[in-house]
Design a protein around this motif. Structure first.
Motif, PDB file in Angstrom:
ATOM      1  N   ASP A   1      -4.927 -18.224  10.059  1.00  0.00           N
ATOM      2  CA  ASP A   1      -4.984 -19.524   9.364  1.00  0.00           C
ATOM      3  C   ASP A   1      -3.649 -20.264   9.440  1.00  0.00           C
TER       4      ASP A   1
ATOM      5  N   THR B   1       0.837  -1.191   0.000  1.00  0.00           N
ATOM      6  CA  THR B   1       0.000   0.000   0.000  1.00  0.00           C
ATOM      7  C   THR B   1       0.875   1.245   0.000  1.00  0.00           C
TER       8      THR B   1
ATOM      9  N   SER C   1      -7.415 -13.127   6.597  1.00  0.00           N
ATOM     10  CA  SER C   1      -7.978 -12.666   5.326  1.00  0.00           C
ATOM     11  C   SER C   1      -8.231 -13.857   4.417  1.00  0.00           C
TER      12      SER C   1
HETATM   13  N1  LIG Z   1      -1.835 -17.069   4.978  1.00  0.00           N
HETATM   14  C1  LIG Z   1      -2.189 -15.797   4.967  1.00  0.00           C
HETATM   15  N2  LIG Z   1      -1.473 -14.879   4.269  1.00  0.00           N
HETATM   16  C2  LIG Z   1      -1.876 -13.599   4.294  1.00  0.00           C
HETATM   17  C3  LIG Z   1      -3.010 -13.169   5.017  1.00  0.00           C
HETATM   18  N3  LIG Z   1      -3.137 -11.831   4.865  1.00  0.00           N
HETATM   19  C4  LIG Z   1      -2.126 -11.437   4.069  1.00  0.00           C
HETATM   20  N4  LIG Z   1      -1.362 -12.505   3.712  1.00  0.00           N
HETATM   21  C5  LIG Z   1      -0.155 -12.482   2.870  1.00  0.00           C
HETATM   22  O1  LIG Z   1       0.801 -11.584   3.461  1.00  0.00           O
HETATM   23  C6  LIG Z   1       1.448 -10.796   2.462  1.00  0.00           C
HETATM   24  C7  LIG Z   1       1.253  -9.319   2.767  1.00  0.00           C
HETATM   25  O2  LIG Z   1      -0.118  -9.019   2.710  1.00  0.00           O
HETATM   26  P1  LIG Z   1      -0.645  -7.516   2.578  1.00  0.00           P
HETATM   27  O3  LIG Z   1      -2.109  -7.563   2.778  1.00  0.00           O
HETATM   28  O4  LIG Z   1      -0.142  -6.922   1.286  1.00  0.00           O
HETATM   29  O5  LIG Z   1       0.106  -6.836   3.786  1.00  0.00           O
HETATM   30  P2  LIG Z   1       0.076  -5.319   4.241  1.00  0.00           P
HETATM   31  O6  LIG Z   1       0.515  -5.294   5.647  1.00  0.00           O
HETATM   32  O7  LIG Z   1      -1.245  -4.702   3.890  1.00  0.00           O
HETATM   33  O8  LIG Z   1       1.201  -4.639   3.394  1.00  0.00           O
HETATM   34  P3  LIG Z   1       1.301  -3.095   3.033  1.00  0.00           P
HETATM   35  O9  LIG Z   1       0.172  -2.858   2.087  1.00  0.00           O
HETATM   36  O10 LIG Z   1       2.628  -2.983   2.373  1.00  0.00           O
HETATM   37  O11 LIG Z   1       1.171  -2.286   4.285  1.00  0.00           O
HETATM   38  C8  LIG Z   1       0.859 -11.239   1.134  1.00  0.00           C
HETATM   39  O12 LIG Z   1       1.747 -12.178   0.572  1.00  0.00           O
HETATM   40  C9  LIG Z   1      -0.447 -11.897   1.493  1.00  0.00           C
HETATM   41  O13 LIG Z   1      -0.795 -12.926   0.601  1.00  0.00           O
HETATM   42  C10 LIG Z   1      -3.758 -14.155   5.743  1.00  0.00           C
HETATM   43  O14 LIG Z   1      -4.774 -13.900   6.419  1.00  0.00           O
HETATM   44  N5  LIG Z   1      -3.306 -15.445   5.687  1.00  0.00           N
END
Ligand SMILES: Nc1nc2c(ncn2[C@@H]2O[C@H](COP(=O)(O)OP(=O)(O)OP(=O)(O)O)[C@@H](O)[C@H]2O)c(=O)[nH]1
Length: 175
Positions: A94, A11, A126
């Motif tokens: 998960d 983000t 998620s």
């Molecule tokens: N297994 C699993 N992986 C997840 C989950 N949520 C996010 N990921 C993984 O974690 C990584 C980062 O997810 P993002 O949602 O982009 O993380 P973020 O903290 O929003 O990152 P920024 O947007 O950079 O702040 C990705 O590879 C996702 O696929 C989850 O609930 N379970």
């Protein structure tokens, strides 16, 4: 695309979504800003959370350092947004279902911290959707509850207990 892949991008700035949630017979529309988690974007994130009534501060349940970074955002909110309720959200639950040893943050440590800062704590995924709806439902319910209370106390500069005809007594205290 799956909901997860839609989120799996860094983000920059912020993303916005509106979500309508039923609280009793009311429909509450939450305006949700997903701000950049990196402290590098701190000044930009502040633009989005200014005036927010609730903040969901997320950390990765499998990564202890992410919890330390979450505390940075909690401090920011406490310093700049006194009317903002804080919800701590441990993500990727998960992965713990698959293997408990992957937990990188002790549940009780986070619970103690949540109590200290008067925050609610949720562990979500998620991927499976675990506890996500419950979290947003709680945010909306608390918003309705605390806004009603605030109106009641602000209107006359305090709660006038002699005013039995106040509509708030009928809505929340009248039997
Ligand atoms: N297994 C699993 N992986 C997840 C989950 N949520 C996010 N990921 C993984 O974690 C990584 C980062 O997810 P993002 O949602 O982009 O993380 P973020 O903290 O929003 O990152 P920024 O947007 O950079 O702040 C990705 O590879 C996702 O696929 C989850 O609930 N379970």
């Amino acid at each position: 695309p799956s909901p997860l892949s839609a989120l799996a991008q860094t983000t920059i700035g912020a993303a916005f979504v509106a979500k309508v949630i039923a609280v009793g017979d009311r429909a509450v529309t939450l305006g949700i800003w997903d701000t950049a988690g990196s402290e590098r974007y701190e000044a930009m994130s502040r633009i989005y959370y200014r005036g927010a009534r609730a903040a969901i501060v997320c950390y990765d349940l499998t990564d202890g350092s992410s919890f330390q970074r979450a505390k940075f955002w909690v401090n920011e909110l406490q310093n700049f947004e006194e009317n903002c309720r804080i919800y701590l959200c441990g993500t990727k639950s998960d992965l713990l279902e698959e293997d408990r040893r992957r937990r990188g943050v002790d549940f009780h440590d986070v619970q103690d911290y949540a109590d200290e800062i008067k925050a609610e704590l949720f562990e979500t995924s998620s991927k499976t959707g675990q506890s996500v709806d419950e979290l947003f439902q709680k945010v909306a319910e608390d918003y309705v509850r605390f806004t009603a209370f605030q109106l009641m106390t602000e209107e006359k500069g305090g709660i006038d207990l002699s005013q039995k005809s106040s509509p708030y007594f009928y809505s929340c205290c009248h039997h």
